[in-house]
Design an enzyme around this catalytic site. Structure first.
Site, mmCIF file in Angstrom:
data_model
loop_
_atom_site.group_PDB
_atom_site.id
_atom_site.type_symbol
_atom_site.label_atom_id
_atom_site.label_comp_id
_atom_site.label_asym_id
_atom_site.label_seq_id
_atom_site.Cartn_x
_atom_site.Cartn_y
_atom_site.Cartn_z
ATOM 1 C CD1 TRP A 2 -1.043 1.160 -6.366
ATOM 2 C CD2 TRP A 2 -1.728 2.877 -5.104
ATOM 3 N NE1 TRP A 2 -2.069 1.802 -7.042
ATOM 4 C CE2 TRP A 2 -2.500 2.853 -6.294
ATOM 5 C CE3 TRP A 2 -1.990 3.861 -4.157
ATOM 6 C CZ2 TRP A 2 -3.510 3.781 -6.547
ATOM 7 C CZ3 TRP A 2 -2.987 4.790 -4.415
ATOM 8 C CH2 TRP A 2 -3.744 4.747 -5.589
ATOM 9 C CG HIS A 3 -0.185 5.878 -1.269
ATOM 10 N ND1 HIS A 3 -0.668 4.674 -0.792
ATOM 11 C CD2 HIS A 3 -1.215 6.752 -1.206
ATOM 12 C CE1 HIS A 3 -1.935 4.824 -0.450
ATOM 13 N NE2 HIS A 3 -2.297 6.067 -0.696
ATOM 14 N N GLY A 4 3.802 5.691 -3.785
ATOM 15 C CA GLY A 4 4.975 6.343 -4.342
ATOM 16 C C GLY A 4 6.188 5.438 -4.322
ATOM 17 C CB THR A 55 -0.932 0.014 1.217
ATOM 18 O OG1 THR A 55 -1.796 -1.129 1.176
ATOM 19 C CG2 THR A 55 -1.788 1.270 1.242
ATOM 20 N N GLY A 56 1.904 1.249 0.842
ATOM 21 C CA GLY A 56 2.828 2.376 0.870
ATOM 22 C C GLY A 56 3.546 2.537 -0.455
#
Length: 275
Positions: free
Chosen positions: A235-237, A232-233
Site C-alpha cells: 500500500w505504501h508503494g 501494508t508494505g
C-alpha cells in the site's frame, strides 16, 4: 487502485520475467498519471461499502453526501483514513461553532509549523547527507542522516494529519487521531499502534479480523500477519523495496509475539533502544 497504482509494477515485472525466460527485448515502459490521493479515497470508498453492508452505518440517500465523505478535501491527499462508521452521523448532523473553529484553526497552525519549520528543515539536512558519496560518508554522518530522515517523515506526516484534523474541526467534523508519540514506543508492535493509527485500524478491522485474526491455529495466525504486512508494505508503494519492508516488519512482529515483547516490557530501556 490496481490500474493506476499497481498495474505498472505487475507489467514491468512480467516483462522482466518474459525477457529472462525468452531472451526477447520486451519494452518495460508503463506510464499512467497517478490521481492524487487515490489510496486514501479508494480505502474510504471500501469503508463505506463494507460498513453499510455490515450494518455499522446507514446507506446515504444523498449522493453528494457520499462524495463529501469520499473526497473531503482536508484529508483526501495525506489522511488520516476516516472510516464511514466514525463519520456517518457527523455527515447528517454536525455543528459549526466559533469555539470549534478556533480549536481547529489552532490545530491547523500546529500542523503547519511541524511541516514548514521542522520537517522541511530536517529534509534539507537529510538531502545534504544522502547526497554525499559512500566513499566520503562517515559513521557519524550516516547516523545523522538516518536520524534527520526519521524526524522528517514523522513531522511531515503528523503535520499533515494535524492540518487535516484542524480543518475538519473548523467544518464541524471530528476526525480520529493518527499519531500518538510513536517514537516513545518500546517495541515494533507498540509503534504500529501509535504510527498512522488510521491505516493500522483499517487493515485490522477490514482484513486481519475477517481473516480470523489470532483466533485461529498458530500457522494460520502467522499467515494472517504475513498477508496484512505484505499488503501494508505494498500500500505504501508499488515496488519491491516496500514489499521487503513489509516482510521485515512481519518478521519483527512475529519474533515479538513469540517472546521478545515480554522481555522488552521487563527491560524498558532496552525496548526503547531496540525500537
Amino acid at each position: 487502485l490496481l490500474l493506476f497504482k499497481y498495474a505498472g509494477f505487475f507489467f514491468d515485472n512480467g516483462a522482466a520475467l518474459w525477457n529472462f525466460a525468452t531472451g526477447d527485448a520486451v519494452s518495460r515502459s508503463w506510464s499512467l498519471i497517478l490521481p492524487i490521493g487515490i489510496s486514501f479515497y479508494t480505502f474510504q470508498s471500501l469503508s463505506y461499502t463494507i460498513d453499510v453492508y455490515r450494518g455499522k452505518g446507514k446507506a446515504q440517500k444523498n449522493f453528494l453526501n457520499v462524495c463529501l465523505y469520499v473526497a473531503f478535501f482536508p484529508q483526501l491527499i495525506a489522511g488520516p483514513i476516516v472510516r464511514y462508521a466514525d463519520i456517518d452521523e457527523q455527515i447528517r448532523h454536525r455543528t459549526v461553532s466559533a469555539e470549534n473553529f478556533a480549536l481547529g484553526f489552532r490545530r491547523f497552525i500546529y500542523g503547519l509549523a511541524k511541516k514548514v519549520i521542522i520537517a522541511n528543515t530536517m529534509a534539507q539536512l537529510t538531502d545534504s547527507v544522502f547526497g554525499i558519496s559512500l566513499s566520503n560518508m562517515t559513521t557519524v554522518t550516516a547516523w545523522m542522516g538516518a536520524v534527520t530522515y526519521t524526524m522528517q517523515i514523522y513531522y511531515d506526516f503528523s503535520g499533515y494529519s494535524d492540518m487535516a484534523i484542524g480543518l475538519g474541526k473548523m467544518f464541524g467534523f471530528d476526525f480520529p487521531e493518527n499519531f500518538d508519540y510513536p517514537y516513545t514506543s518500546k517495541s515494533i508492535t507498540e509503534f504500529w499502534r501509535r504510527w498512522h493509527i488510521s491505516l493500522g485500524t483499517w487493515f485490522r478491522d477490514y482484513l486481519y479480523i475477517p481473516l480470523g485474526g489470532n483466533r485461529v491455529t498458530v500457522p494460520r495466525h502467522i499467515l494472517n500477519i504475513l498477508v496484512v504486512w505484505m499488503l501494508t508494505g505494498f500500500w505504501h508503494g508499488a515496488s519491491w523495496n516496500f514489499i521487503l519492508w513489509g516482510l521485515l516488519l512481519f518478521l519483527l512482529l512475529v519474533i515479538e509475539r513469540v517472546g521478545l515483547r515480554a522481555f522488552l516490557e521487563k527491560h524498558r530501556w532496552l525496548g526503547h533502544l531496540y525500537m
